[in-house]
Design a protein around this motif. Structure first.
Motif, short mmCIF file in Angstrom:
data_model
loop_
_atom_site.label_atom_id
_atom_site.label_comp_id
_atom_site.label_asym_id
_atom_site.label_seq_id
_atom_site.Cartn_x
_atom_site.Cartn_y
_atom_site.Cartn_z
N MET A 253 98.00 18.12 57.59
CA MET A 253 97.36 17.18 56.66
C MET A 253 96.49 16.19 57.42
SD MET A 253 97.50 16.56 53.33
CE MET A 253 96.50 15.35 52.47
N ALA A 254 97.02 15.65 58.50
CA ALA A 254 96.27 14.68 59.30
C ALA A 254 95.03 15.33 59.92
CB ALA A 254 97.16 14.09 60.39
N HIS A 255 95.17 16.61 60.34
CA HIS A 255 94.04 17.33 60.93
C HIS A 255 92.91 17.49 59.90
CE1 HIS A 255 91.71 20.30 63.13
NE2 HIS A 255 91.77 21.09 62.07
N VAL A 256 93.27 17.85 58.67
CA VAL A 256 92.27 18.03 57.62
C VAL A 256 91.56 16.71 57.33
CG1 VAL A 256 91.93 18.62 55.19
CG2 VAL A 256 93.47 20.00 56.59
N ILE A 257 92.33 15.62 57.32
CA ILE A 257 91.73 14.30 57.07
C ILE A 257 90.76 13.94 58.20
CG2 ILE A 257 92.24 11.82 56.86
CD1 ILE A 257 94.96 12.67 55.60
N ARG A 258 91.17 14.23 59.44
CA ARG A 258 90.28 13.95 60.59
C ARG A 258 89.00 14.78 60.49
NH1 ARG A 258 94.91 14.02 63.64
NH2 ARG A 258 94.57 16.16 64.30
N THR A 259 89.15 16.04 60.07
CA THR A 259 87.98 16.91 59.91
C THR A 259 87.02 16.33 58.89
OG1 THR A 259 89.30 18.85 60.47
CG2 THR A 259 87.23 19.25 59.33
N MET A 260 87.55 15.81 57.79
CA MET A 260 86.69 15.18 56.78
C MET A 260 85.97 13.98 57.36
SD MET A 260 88.87 15.42 53.20
CE MET A 260 87.52 14.88 52.16
N ALA A 277 98.95 4.46 57.73
CA ALA A 277 99.78 4.11 58.90
C ALA A 277 101.13 4.82 58.86
CB ALA A 277 99.98 2.60 58.96
N TRP A 278 101.72 4.91 57.66
CA TRP A 278 103.04 5.53 57.57
C TRP A 278 102.99 7.03 57.81
CZ3 TRP A 278 101.75 8.23 53.27
CH2 TRP A 278 100.99 7.60 52.28
N LEU A 279 101.85 7.67 57.52
CA LEU A 279 101.71 9.10 57.82
C LEU A 279 101.61 9.30 59.33
CD1 LEU A 279 101.32 12.03 56.95
CD2 LEU A 279 98.89 11.57 56.67
N THR A 280 100.82 8.46 59.99
CA THR A 280 100.68 8.53 61.45
C THR A 280 102.01 8.28 62.13
OG1 THR A 280 98.41 7.72 61.23
CG2 THR A 280 99.40 7.59 63.41
N ALA A 281 102.78 7.31 61.60
CA ALA A 281 104.08 6.99 62.20
C ALA A 281 105.05 8.17 62.10
CB ALA A 281 104.68 5.76 61.51
N ILE A 283 104.27 11.35 61.98
CA ILE A 283 103.80 12.40 62.90
C ILE A 283 104.21 12.05 64.33
CG2 ILE A 283 101.75 13.50 63.88
CD1 ILE A 283 100.45 13.09 61.06
N GLU A 284 104.05 10.78 64.71
CA GLU A 284 104.42 10.35 66.07
C GLU A 284 105.91 10.53 66.34
OE1 GLU A 284 102.98 6.35 66.22
OE2 GLU A 284 100.91 6.96 66.66
N LYS A 285 106.72 10.43 65.27
CA LYS A 285 108.17 10.62 65.42
C LYS A 285 108.56 12.10 65.39
CE LYS A 285 109.44 6.24 63.19
NZ LYS A 285 110.03 5.64 61.97
N GLY A 286 107.59 12.97 65.13
CA GLY A 286 107.89 14.41 65.05
C GLY A 286 108.38 14.84 63.68
N ALA A 287 108.33 13.91 62.71
CA ALA A 287 108.75 14.25 61.33
C ALA A 287 107.55 14.89 60.63
CB ALA A 287 109.22 13.00 60.59
N LEU A 288 107.34 16.18 60.89
CA LEU A 288 106.11 16.86 60.44
C LEU A 288 106.26 17.55 59.08
CD1 LEU A 288 105.05 18.46 63.83
CD2 LEU A 288 104.45 16.21 62.92
N GLY A 289 107.39 17.32 58.42
CA GLY A 289 107.59 17.96 57.13
C GLY A 289 108.65 19.03 57.20
N GLY A 295 110.10 15.06 56.60
CA GLY A 295 108.83 14.36 56.63
C GLY A 295 108.95 13.19 55.67
N PHE A 296 108.29 13.27 54.54
CA PHE A 296 108.49 12.27 53.49
C PHE A 296 109.90 12.42 52.92
CE2 PHE A 296 103.81 12.73 53.38
CZ PHE A 296 103.49 11.41 53.66
N TYR A 297 110.39 13.66 52.91
CA TYR A 297 111.73 13.95 52.40
C TYR A 297 112.57 14.59 53.51
CZ TYR A 297 109.77 13.30 47.71
OH TYR A 297 109.15 12.79 46.60
N ARG A 298 113.85 14.47 53.37
CA ARG A 298 114.78 15.09 54.32
C ARG A 298 116.06 15.46 53.58
NH1 ARG A 298 115.54 11.84 59.66
NH2 ARG A 298 113.62 12.95 60.16
#
Length: 793
Positions: A253-260, A277-281, A283-289, A295-298
């Motif tokens: 998701m972050a890659h697609v946003i960067r591409t845009m 910011a919360w999406l970046t955080a 990803i940095e924690k390795g919670a990629l979904g 990710g947002f859910y667990r």
């Protein structure tokens, strides 16, 4: 049949470059469609050179839902690597590259393969948003006219949308040939997109997710609340927004946003093309979904927890739409619904209006540059993201000018995500972008009809855009259960059920028999086809249970006998009866297609004799037909042919595809599988006509069917005893399965005895009625009706 265009693209063999998630699944779907496919990847550093591809093929067998319509087809995919096998490309008519979304990697690969590509092959990239013209620059000039983008959506077998993106040099004959191949052979809904970043589907779809994320923050809503608001409540998939992001992968998701952000520097919404910011955080924690366990859910034990940004921790996911918003979303009139959303002070209502407003604004502003017509945008979102209505359809249904005025007011007030003005055509007094003349092309300033490509003549009832209607044919006769009608003057009658879920009741049974009578008098052939899914969910359990609970067993047995009579009427009709199956085809629906002269089934047909799940056995002639087929397949020992079908019926198995149904013995080898469901009626009518033209005669009544007898039943009972001993089957499961075994084996008679069809039908009916009288079966039926789930008792 519709003649193939002179530029028809003949594809015997294909190659897929890249054995990652998408590449392997594209290879699987090509193989599903009987296209011989070579799957390439890098040579493995250790072990066999094709190790990477071999692992990818093994992984295909484990995917759920399966990308293989028949798991045996995995063995047909040919493994290859770039070091040893590039010469194999010369034999391929279609080559599709599906490696990672890195322009430099793709350009390097093209330079490597170009010398090995056949002069007549079509080369394509499965890129989800990189420039096709930029990619074409890496190819020799002689290859560029046969290169374009072919963007599958994930998972390729199930997602209907494929975006076809020609480059400046692409030959139109190549584009037309690919469109026909993708539509009919692979069963896809094709949209031709312009070579703009992220094309149509992801350009609009990803913006919608960005707008949703922006307003999640703006209105301070929880991720679970947003998912409750942006899923089925507004006609979108259950995964809604944040569950979808977890499935896709937050890094993706972050890659697609960067591409845009990188490719659309002049977009008026560019300031919003950044990950929150919360999406970046996360990803940095390795919670990629989902792929990383959260990710947002667990998942926490048996519970699902959701990230609470304020607490920086996961909390129980339980919040839903507010009472006020739930009431607004329940309003059927779209105009009133949107007026109430905009006027409400509830933050959830304000959030929903803001998300829709910015989506409408963005779609209208960019329509001229990204798509030929508004139809393409709506279909791209419907087919690629699973929405019931696209953005323009939603806007038009809510009252075009009213909503346009509100958007303009919010832009002027600084409430919208961008200050860019709405295009002038939006507020010119129009009622919308879809009408009798077609759909609006902002680039050309006119309404344009659907494509005139010959392949679409095969779609008698294509997916309609808002307000679009098609010829509903001429009704010959109807009752409460079904309609008999014709479309055109080809002499083929069409029977369509009128019941909920196309279930079978007395009106359907009597109606089918009468429809066949009329067809024999006035028509050349008959097709059973439903105007939507499913084909049939089977018998009307409500009616069945009512008779049983009232103790009307004579009436119940008479209904079962009528069911059998209907199946046999289908089988022995003097005109060919063809079943056109799509979606669920269960119980009685399955029995009808088994007795038809031919079944034409869409690939995504889920076929099964599921009566054992409610404590019954198939009694519409299904077991009789399976026993008859077993006797014909192996007259010396019918038991061999019964082993597979017994397990299928006793365990109430449902096929995962039409191809799998052939393996299970529920479809015949002679039955036809159609990949595009919108072509189903066309092919079924042509099949029925071909049978009629070839001098159709119904099969002779069978009077000497060899059966497995009491020895066969005893063998099955021994297997059942083992299952019960291991607690894999309850006592009632065994009782049901034993009666199924006895019917399939012809009853308590000697092995090798010969019986007629009526013997098998009577046996089937007796066992069915005996089971129906038991308390446990009645409890199973009632439980299934109440919960939709089977009861183990």
């Amino acid at each position: 049949m519709t003649a193939l265009p002179t530029s028809a693209l003949r594809i015997r063999k294909a190659a897929v470059l890249g054995a990652g998630v998408m590449g392997a699944q594209i290879a699987a779907h090509l193989t599903n469609a009987d296209v011989e496919t070579v799957l390439f990847d890098l040579p493995a550093k250790e072990g066999p050179k094709n190790g990477i591809v071999l692992k990818a093929i093994e992984n295909l067998k484990k995917l759920s839902p399966s990308s293989l319509a028949d798991k045996d087809r995995a063995e047909a995919i040919i493994p290859a690597n770039y070091e040893e096998n590039l010469d194999w490309l010369r034999e391929c008519d279609f080559i599709i590259e599906a490696i990672a979304e890195r322009m430099d990697w793709k350009l390097d690969l093209y330079a490597k393969i170009a010398p090995h590509v056949s002069p007549t092959a079509v080369l394509a990239s499965n890129t989800s948003g990189l420039s096709i013209n930029r990619l074409a620059e890496a190819l020799p000039e002689g290859l560029r006219h046969r290169f374009c983008g072919v963007h599958f959506f994930n998972p390729p077998r199930y997602m209907a949308l494929v975006e076809l993106i020609p480059g400046r040099a692409t030959d139109q004959a190549v584009v037309a040939g690919l469109e026909a191949f993708l539509t009919t052979t692979l069963g896809k809904n094709v949209i031709t997109a312009r070579d703009t970043p992220n094309f149509i589907g992801n350009r609009i779809g990803v913006f919608s997710m960005l707008a949703t994320m922006h307003h999640t923050e703006q209105f301070g809503l929880g991720f679970d609340v947003v998912d409750a608001l942006t899923g089925p409540a507004i006609g979108r998939p259950k995964s809604a927004t944040y569950r979808t992001a977890d499935v896709v992968g937050l890094d993706t998701m972050a890659h697609v946003i960067r591409t845009m952000a990188e490719t659309l520097p002049d977009d008026p919404w560019h300031a919003h093309f950044k990950a929150p910011a919360w999406l970046t955080a996360l990803i940095e924690k390795g919670a990629l979904g989902q792929k990383a366990g959260g990710g947002f859910y667990r998942k926490l034990g048996k519970d699902i927890v959701v990230l609470d940004v304020a607490k920086q921790d996961y909390v129980p996911a339980s919040q839903q739409a507010s009472a006020e918003v739930a009431a607004i979303l329940a309003i059927k009139d779209p105009a009133e619904k949107f007026a109430r959303l905009r006027a409400s002070t509830d933050p959830q209502a304000q959030f929903l209006w803001a998300v829709f407003r910015d989506l409408f604004h963005y779609s209208a502003y960019h329509l001229a540059t990204i798509a030929d017509t508004a139809r393409d945008v709506d279909f791209a979102i419907r087919w690629g993201y699973g929405w019931k209505l696209g953005p323009f359809e939603t806007w038009q249904a809510a009252g075009w000018q009213q909503v346009a005025g509100w958007i303009a007011e919010d832009i002027a007030a600084g409430k919208a995500m961008s200050t860019a003005p709405l295009p002038a055509w939006v507020t010119d007094g129009r009622a919308g972008v879809h009408g009798k003349e077609g759909s609006w092309s902002a680039a050309e300033g006119k309404y344009k009809p659907r494509s005139h490509h010959p392949v679409y003549r095969r779609q008698l009832f294509p997916d309609p855009i808002l307000g679009e209607t098609f010829d509903q044919g001429t009704t010959l006769w109807e009752n409460e259960g079904l309609r008999l009608w014709t479309l055109g003057d080809d002499g083929v009658g069409i029977v369509s059920f009128k019941t909920k879920m196309h279930t079978v009741n007395d009106q359907v049974l009597d109606g089918l028999q009468h429809a066949i009578d009329l067809a024999e008098q006035k028509l050349g052939a008959l097709v059973i086809w439903q105007t939507g899914e499913p084909f049939s969910a089977g018998a009307d359990l409500k009616g069945v249970l009512a008779l049983l609970q009232a103790g009307k067993f004579d009436a119940f047995e008479a209904m079962v006998a009528n069911f059998q009579r209907t199946s046999m009427r289908i089988k022995h009709a003097l005109v060919p009866v063809v079943a056109a199956v799509r979606g669920l085809c269960l119980g009685g629906g399955c029995e009808f297609q088994m007795h038809s002269a031919r079944t034409v089934a869409a690939l995504e047909s889920y076929i099964g004799l599921v009566e054992a799940g409610v404590g019954l056995l198939p009694a519409g002639g299904g077991l009789h037909e399976l026993a008859l087929r077993a006797g014909k397949a192996n007259p010396a020992d019918p038991f061999e042919a019964l082993k597979k079908v017994f397990e299928t019926v006793a365990m109430a198995k449902v096929s995962g595809s039409a191809l799998e149904a052939k393996h299970m013995g529920l479809l015949r080898e002679s039955d036809v599988v159609v990949f595009n469901p919108f072509e189903l009626l066309y092919v079924a009518k042509k099949t029925a006509l071909a049978l009629a033209e070839s001098g159709w005669r119904p099969p002779l009544y069978e009077r000497a069917i060899p059966v497995a007898g009491d020895v066969g039943t005893a063998t099955f009972r021994a297997q059942l005893a083992n299952l019960q001993a291991g607690y894999f089957a309850s006592e009632h499961d065994v009782a049901v399965a034993t009666r199924i075994a006895d019917t399939l084996c012809g009853g308590a008679i000697e092995r090798g005895s010969r019986v007629d069809e009526q013997w098998l039908l009577d046996l089937e009916r007796r066992h069915f009625v005996a089971l129906a009288k038991t308390e446990k079966t009645q409890a199973r039926i009632a439980h299934t009706m109440a919960t939709g789930k089977p009861l183990r008792n």
